[in-house]
Design a protein around this motif. Structure first.
Motif, short mmCIF file in Angstrom:
data_model
loop_
_atom_site.label_atom_id
_atom_site.label_comp_id
_atom_site.label_asym_id
_atom_site.label_seq_id
_atom_site.Cartn_x
_atom_site.Cartn_y
_atom_site.Cartn_z
N LEU A 226 0.87 -1.18 0.00
CA LEU A 226 0.00 0.00 0.00
C LEU A 226 0.91 1.22 0.00
O LEU A 226 1.36 1.69 1.04
CB LEU A 226 -0.91 -0.01 1.23
CG LEU A 226 -2.02 -1.07 1.23
CD1 LEU A 226 -2.72 -1.11 2.58
CD2 LEU A 226 -3.01 -0.79 0.12
N GLY A 227 1.23 1.70 -1.19
CA GLY A 227 2.16 2.81 -1.33
C GLY A 227 3.60 2.33 -1.40
O GLY A 227 3.91 1.20 -1.03
N GLU A 228 4.47 3.20 -1.89
CA GLU A 228 5.90 2.92 -1.96
C GLU A 228 6.67 4.14 -1.51
O GLU A 228 6.18 5.27 -1.60
CB GLU A 228 6.31 2.53 -3.39
CG GLU A 228 5.73 1.20 -3.85
CD GLU A 228 6.13 0.87 -5.29
OE1 GLU A 228 6.61 1.76 -6.00
OE2 GLU A 228 5.95 -0.30 -5.70
N GLY A 229 7.91 3.93 -1.04
CA GLY A 229 8.70 5.04 -0.53
C GLY A 229 8.07 5.60 0.74
O GLY A 229 7.57 4.87 1.59
N LYS A 230 8.06 6.92 0.85
CA LYS A 230 7.52 7.56 2.06
C LYS A 230 6.02 7.33 2.21
O LYS A 230 5.47 7.48 3.31
CB LYS A 230 7.83 9.05 2.04
CG LYS A 230 9.31 9.37 2.17
CD LYS A 230 9.57 10.86 2.20
CE LYS A 230 11.06 11.15 2.36
NZ LYS A 230 11.34 12.61 2.39
N ALA A 231 5.34 6.98 1.10
CA ALA A 231 3.90 6.75 1.15
C ALA A 231 3.53 5.35 1.62
O ALA A 231 2.34 5.03 1.76
CB ALA A 231 3.30 6.99 -0.25
N PHE A 232 4.52 4.49 1.88
CA PHE A 232 4.23 3.11 2.28
C PHE A 232 3.59 3.09 3.66
O PHE A 232 4.12 3.64 4.63
CB PHE A 232 5.53 2.29 2.30
CG PHE A 232 5.34 0.86 2.73
CD1 PHE A 232 4.65 -0.03 1.93
CD2 PHE A 232 5.84 0.42 3.96
CE1 PHE A 232 4.48 -1.36 2.34
CE2 PHE A 232 5.67 -0.89 4.36
CZ PHE A 232 4.98 -1.77 3.55
N LYS A 233 2.41 2.46 3.76
CA LYS A 233 1.69 2.44 5.02
C LYS A 233 1.18 1.06 5.44
O LYS A 233 0.68 0.89 6.55
CB LYS A 233 0.50 3.40 4.95
CG LYS A 233 -0.48 3.10 3.82
CD LYS A 233 -1.58 4.14 3.76
CE LYS A 233 -2.54 3.85 2.59
NZ LYS A 233 -3.63 4.85 2.55
#
Length: 738
Positions: A226-233
């Protein structure tokens, strides 16, 4: 001379270091007072497995759980992929530590050596034992640095499954290929964990594709990020069609929610997950006939009706068959995705009884174990790690070492928890134990309960296996495969502070060699100096540091040198005669032999005998000939380096009656040296595979530098904004300071 140098690739095999785990460290209840726990300062450990509230299990169930509930696994990866951090999170979530350790802070459980904590890397594999949802997991955290490949090799030899950790921003890296090949060699089922999904540049799609392309594996996507990089949650559980979200306000990652995907709240995500699940079902059906029959029969109209349990069972079968690898993702540093990884370990990786070992029926339940690692403790002496394949080990038990043909007694039996140990009364098959009191057992030795038991097993092996298992003698049939020790690529001299300290240095090096078989020590015949041979600069540096810190001996290292080899390019015949009279006895030997190159790589010379020579050749004379050949190949005519990739054919041999074997060896050795001098010769040097990640702006400068270092570029790839250069460079050109 340099223009004639021929390059060769040195296989840096990381030898699985097996630090075996079998129990956990903890406070003991009254019924467990026999166990002695030693808790390290500065770390808090929780209670023993099974001791939750008033639910006190029996001593036997805690120490020896059912074999079906045991998982012996290793964590393997390229350096800095997050193996130790993942292990630290696993220990925390399973309840065996009360605080999260950090590699940068130097307070992790498995990196306990001073050198590891200073450098932030794993040097020795470390074993820890914990429970997770009713399963006993013995986990080994292995090194990722190429210099310590032997540690990985040793560990994989005795493990039943492995978790391969990947940096999601880099995918498959150089050392990943090495450890993957080692796991293939030992037929270890694997799970892939794409770590660092929170890292800038992380790409789930790229990492999965690199597994497919570079490792030639078939990835089964059990999760989506669910998201990648800083958006990974969080992650999506594809099998159960659920969404796992971690609380962003939680400091330790224990707080997360698992919600089913619904059409009303997540229509797009549900659609993507359904497509991924259908693709997963089709992929597994292609690999498993039983599952294919089920899908085509009952659920051909609607895959959504297929129960998750049925899919998990099929995924487990293809994982154990090693036809595909489950892929999960997360971020160990940010405390996301580790609990589902633990669930996958228990669900998809095998128990000891699910691994097929052809030698087990030979022992009929008697003790059969493999010593895969030796540590030296200044107080307790040698500590030997063993994987028990059948039977039981107890303290004060006399065991028979098949390799060494000797009987020893185990004084104490321990369960390892990194650098802490728990004393236990017994341990059964499927477990990994730490034994005290074995003075002569070394890495790779096969252990049985007694010599009579070993001979009985040998007879069963011959009867049941027939010619397939027939070898030279009973003992040899029973030897479990040890580990292949790679040849060193660096060497340097080592000297004590004074001549009086030379015996102390010899003792220290003997202890270190027993711990680390990839460390070689030899004596230079010309100078009389002690020569240290290792797998790399860091390897020798760590050895030097350990001699000073652990044994209090200040030593001096000579300049580091590359371990070159020599070979020949054409076949040459030579004849030599040795005629000596010692006292009233005449020693006369005449030998004619041929030295020729071989196409397949061979460190040791291949020895052949003409029919007329081998017919009536006594065993003692044959051993003398082979000793002469091997000694002559230790020093080549060009640089004095060992000679490899050669075959020696003995065409004729005339030995005067009464001639000693020493004279035979001397004559053969001199004849070999004469032949090598006549042949066309070539120097071989170690060639290292190199991968350089560089921005576009500096690509031309890096290529120019590699060209100056005599590098050969294989390919240049694009990874997001960077260029990836792969190629080969001579080891001598990439040493520190060059």
């Amino acid at each position: 001379m340099v223009s004639n140098l021929m390059k060769f690739v040195v296989s840096h095999k990381k030898i699985p270091i097996l630090h075996v785990n079998n129990m956990c460290c903890s406070k003991m209840r009254a019924s467990l007072q026999r166990l002695k726990s030693h808790v390290p300062l500065g770390r808090n450990y929780s209670s023993l497995p099974g001791l939750i509230g008033n639910d006190i299990k029996s001593l036997h169930s805690v120490i020896n759980p059912p074999i079906a509930k045991i998982r012996n696994i290793g964590i393997m990866a390229h350096i800095d992929a997050g193996k130790t951090t993942t292990t630290e999170r696993i220990l925390y979530y399973s309840g065996y530590t009360r605080s999260l350790g950090d590699v940068d802070d130097g307070d992790t459980v498995t990196d306990f050596m001073a050198q590891e904590r200073e450098r932030g890397i794993t040097i020795q594999s470390a074993a820890v034992t914990f429970d997770w949802k009713g399963y006993r997991v013995n986990l080994i955290d292995t090194p990722g640095h190429v210099d310590f490949t032997l540690e990985v090799e040793r560990c994989l030899r005795v493990l039943d499954g492995a978790v391969a950790v990947f940096d999601a921003s880099a995918g498959v890296e150089a050392q990943t290929l090495t450890v993957w090949r080692q796991a293939d060699k030992h037929r270890i089922p694997r799970i892939c964990f794409l770590n660092k999904m929170d890292k800038t540049g992380a790409s789930f799609k790229y990492a999965v594709e690199s597994i497919r392309e570079k490792l030639k594996a078939k990835p089964l996507l059990l999760q989506l990020p669910l998201g990648e990089g800083k958006a990974f949650k969080g992650v999506v559980d594809v099998v159960n069609k659920e969404k796992l979200l971690w609380n962003p306000n939680s400091d330790d990652g224990k707080d997360f929610v698992r919600n089913p995907l619904l059409e009303m709240s997540d229509p797009e995500l549900l659609k993507e997950t359904t497509e991924a699940r259908n693709a997963l079902i089709e992929q597994v059906a292609d690999l498993d006939d039983e599952f294919a029959d089920l899908v085509l029969g009952e659920f051909s109209e609607n895959f959504d009706l297929l129960p998750a349990e049925k899919l998990q069972t099929a995924i487990r079968r293809v994982t154990l068959a090693q036809t595909a690898v489950p892929v999960l993702c997360g971020s160990a540093l940010k405390n996301k995705g580790v609990q589902p990884l633990l669930d996958a370990v228990t669900v998809y990786l095998p128990s000891p009884e699910e691994r097929n070992y052809e030698f087990l029926p030979w022992y009929k339940g008697d003790l059969c174990a493999l010593a895969f690692k030796v540590l030296h403790d200044k107080q307790r002496g040698p500590l030997v790690f063993m994987r028990i394949y059948s039977g039981m080990i107890k303290p004060q038990l006399a065991i028979y070492n098949i390799n060494g043909n000797c009987t020893e007694r185990i004084s104490r039996l321990l369960l390892p928890f990194a650098d802490q140990h728990i004393e236990i009364p017994s341990l059964t098959a499927g477990n990994i134990a730490l034994t005290v009191g074995l003075k002569h057992t070394a890495t790779g030795d096969t252990i049985a309960s007694s010599k009579s038991s070993a001979l009985a097993a040998a007879r069963r092996a011959e009867t049941e296996g027939g010619k397939k298992h027939r070898r030279n003698n009973e003992a040899e049939r029973l030897l479990l495969a040890g580990v292949e020790i790679p040849e060193p690529v660096f060497f340097c001299t080592i000297e004590p502070p004074s001549v009086a300290k030379q015996p102390d240095l010899d003792y220290v090096l003997k202890c270190l060699q027993r711990e680390d078989p990839s460390l070689k020590v030899k004596l230079d015949a010309d100078s009389g100096q002690t020569v240290l041979c290792g797998m790399g600069e860091l390897h020798i540096e760590i050895i030097h540091d350990r001699i000073k810190r652990e044994y209090g001996l200040e030593t001096y290292l000579g300049p580091l040198q590359v371990a070159y080899r020599e070979t020949i390019l054409n076949a040459v015949r030579a004849t030599d005669t040795l005629d000596r009279t010692l006292g009233d006895k005449r020693h006369l030997v005449t030998v004619e032999l041929e030295v020729k190159p071989v196409e397949t790589a061979s460190v040791m010379p291949v020895i052949e005998y003409a029919g007329s020579v081998s017919e009536d050749l006594p065993t003692a004379s044959q051993e003398a000939i082979e000793n002469g050949i091997h000694s002559a190949c230790l020093q080549g005519p060009l640089l004095g380096s060992p000679v490899q990739d050669v075959a020696v054919a003995v065409h004729s041999l005339v030995i005067h009656p009464g001639t000693s074997t020493t004279m035979i060896s001397a004559c053969v050795s001199r004849c070999i040296q004469k032949a090598l001098k006549k042949a066309d010769k070539q120097v071989l040097e170690p060639l290292m595979k190199l991968e350089v990640t560089v921005t576009r702006d500096y690509l031309s400068l890096v290529l120019a530098d590699l060209a100056q270092r005599r590098g050969t570029i294989q390919e240049i790839q694009t990874r997001q904004e960077n260029k990836i250069i792969t190629g080969f460079v001579p080891l001598a050109e990439i040493m520190v300071g060059t």
